[in-house]
Write a protein that holds these residues in place. Structure first.
Motif, PDB file in Angstrom:
ATOM      1  N   UNK A 160      51.527  22.168  29.466  1.00 19.33           N
ATOM      2  CA  UNK A 160      50.375  22.943  29.917  1.00 19.33           C
ATOM      3  C   UNK A 160      50.820  23.966  30.959  1.00 19.33           C
ATOM      4  N   UNK A 161      51.677  23.502  31.846  1.00 18.45           N
ATOM      5  CA  UNK A 161      52.160  24.402  32.900  1.00 18.45           C
ATOM      6  C   UNK A 161      52.932  25.580  32.288  1.00 18.45           C
ATOM      7  N   UNK A 162      53.781  25.255  31.322  1.00 20.55           N
ATOM      8  CA  UNK A 162      54.564  26.304  30.683  1.00 20.55           C
ATOM      9  C   UNK A 162      53.666  27.297  29.973  1.00 20.55           C
ATOM     10  N   UNK A 163      52.645  26.764  29.271  1.00 21.31           N
ATOM     11  CA  UNK A 163      51.707  27.656  28.562  1.00 21.31           C
ATOM     12  C   UNK A 163      50.981  28.544  29.569  1.00 21.31           C
ATOM     13  N   UNK A 164      50.545  27.942  30.680  1.00 25.51           N
ATOM     14  CA  UNK A 164      49.836  28.702  31.709  1.00 25.51           C
ATOM     15  C   UNK A 164      50.711  29.809  32.257  1.00 25.51           C
TER      16      UNK A 164
END
Length: 507
Positions: free
Chosen positions: A488-492
């Protein structure tokens, strides 16, 4: 009655005499396999006047205590001999050849004849020197003081109160010098005289006719046994039974000189396997007589059995192998019984055969020694060839007898006996069945305990496996959550960077 009390006093005096002996012979020990022990002495060693010599008794003791050892006890005692007489025949008599240990007891005849202490001591010194020339070390030689002259016994006094034999003072003079000189010669010394005199004094306080001698000079059966006991003590022998089995009520069985296995105690009987390390002393008429004199005191050289925890007023049968030894009340077994004295003892007949062979050995040895009395008395002389022939005949017969004794001892020394103490009316078969049932119950209990322990171990293994599985699943879940959060962090981050790039392009 006086003998009973007297022999009991012997037990009391042994503690004192043992200390005296220990001080005199600190390096002493039992004779070893292969030793040839020459007993050099006069009529008190020769012993043609009694049924059992102290030399023969020592022989029996060694055959019983050390059945695996071959020790030759060679009686070189000769009636009427003095130390000078021994020196005169030493090189003529082949029996002196081959000994590697020596026990010397001389001085009685010298004292009777009034020989000066210096002459007696000088002859004893020369005899010790002659033995050393033949290879004996000082530690190999034990010199015994001459026994007492019992001047004060009633039978030694005539109707006018005069003493027939009265050379005690002369013996004491010899001993005073002998103890000092033996230290100089580097040999062992044992004072037999003093404890015998002390005991005699105690006995004669009760009755002036009491004595440890038969004629004021020659020790009787009790006196000869006393001589043997003192010699055994100085070698380290215990005052007590040859073997000992003690079965306490609540503790483990205790044994002395032997091995006890397969022990079982039931409600009405006890059973065990017993491998004695010793052989019993033969129960001869002489032994029986002395045993009765002890009047219930612990018999020296016995095989003692003590059993606690039995009903005191109940009769129990004692078995040794297939033999029934006797019936005894529980309180008698708690006090201790001497198995050796029981007629059913399976080794008794063989030990009596050994005793008979020992008796024959002693008699033939005594007969051989008589030729040297003739030489000493100057009534006969023998050429070297004649002496060698006479010795060869005796030696061959003696060797054959000793071989027979060893063969009989070999039959007994490694035997294992199943022993049992059974309540009256209870049989060994019933005890065996009880023991088997108890053994089976114990086996089942062990199996049940093993099963329960196995089940418990399996349960604990399953719990541990479930715990480890849960921990693994929990770790996996935590890892998945971490991976998802990271994704999720990477996508964000990617979306944020994308937005920033688009904005930048529009400008």
């Amino acid at each position: 009655m006086w003998i009973r009390k007297g022999l009991f006093i012997i037990l009391c005096l042994w503690a004192v005499s043992g200390l005296r002996a220990e001080a005199a012979q600190t390096e002493s020990s039992f004779y070893e396999d292969g030793d040839v022990v020459g007993f050099i002495g006069d009529s008190i060693t020769h012993v043609t006047y009694d049924s059992l010599s102290y030399v023969e008794m020592l022989d029996q003791y060694y055959q019983s205590l050390f059945p695996e050892r071959s020790v030759e006890f060679r009686n070189l005692g000769t009636d009427g001999f003095k130390a000078g007489d021994v020196l005169n025949i030493y090189d003529q008599d082949p029996a002196f050849q081959g000994i590697n240990k020596a026990v010397i007891m001389l001085g009685t005849n010298e004292a009777i004849l009034g020989i000066a202490p210096d002459e007696y001591i000088n002859n004893m010194k020369n005899l010790v020197g002659r033995l050393k020339e033949d290879g004996l070390e000082g530690a190999d030689i034990l010199i015994l003081s001459p026994p007492l002259c019992d001047e004060d016994r009633a039978g030694n006094l005539d109707k006018n109160g005069y003493r027939r034999w009265h050379f005690e003072d002369r013996l004491l003079q010899y001993m005073e010098v002998l103890e000092r000189e033996t230290a100089e010669w580097g040999v062992h010394y044992l004072d037999l005289h003093t404890p015998m005199a002390e005991l005699t004094m105690k006995l004669q306080q009760e009755d002036a006719g009491n004595s440890l001698t038969r004629d004021s000079i020659h020790p009787d059966s009790a006196g000869l046994r006393l001589l043997a006991y003192y010699i055994l003590q100085v070698q380290g022998a215990d005052v007590g039974p040859l073997s000992f089995v003690f079965l306490p009520e609540t503790e483990d069985a205790q044994v002395f000189r032997g091995k006890l296995t397969d022990f079982y105690r039931g409600e009405r009987g006890i059973r065990w396997d017993w491998k004695p390390d010793t052989l019993p002393i033969a129960v001869t008429e002489d032994i029986m007589k002395l045993r009765n004199f002890y009047d219930g005191e612990e018999m020296i050289f016995g095989d003692l059995l003590r059993v606690e925890g039995l009903s005191g007023d109940t009769f129990y049968t004692v078995l040794m192998g297939e033999e029934e030894l006797g019936s005894f009340m529980g309180k008698a077994l708690a006090e201790g019984i001497d198995l050796n004295m029981l007629e059913g003892h399976p080794q008794r007949a063989l030990m009596e055969q050994i005793a008979s062979l020992n008796r024959k050995r002693h008699q033939e040895s005594a007969a051989y020694r008589k030729m040297w009395i003739e030489v000493m008395m100057q009534r006969a002389s023998y050429t070297a060839e004649e002496a060698l022939a006479a010795h060869g005949k005796w030696s061959a017969a003696d060797r054959k007898l000793r071989e027979e004794i060893c063969t009989l001892a070999e039959k007994m020394k490694d035997t294992v006996y199943t022993m049992a103490v059974l309540e009256a009316g209870y049989t060994s078969e019933e005890l065996d069945q009880e023991a088997r049932e108890a053994e089976e119950a114990a086996r089942q209990a062990e199996e049940e305990q093993a099963r329960q322990e196995a089940e418990e171990a399996a349960r604990q293994a399953e719990e541990e496996q479930a715990r480890m599985k849960a921990e693994t699943a929990e770790r996996a879940a935590r890892m998945q959550k971490g991976i998802l959060a990271a994704g999720v962090c990477l996508v964000g981050v990617f979306l944020l960077q994308s937005v920033m790039w688009i904005r930048k392009r529009r400008r």
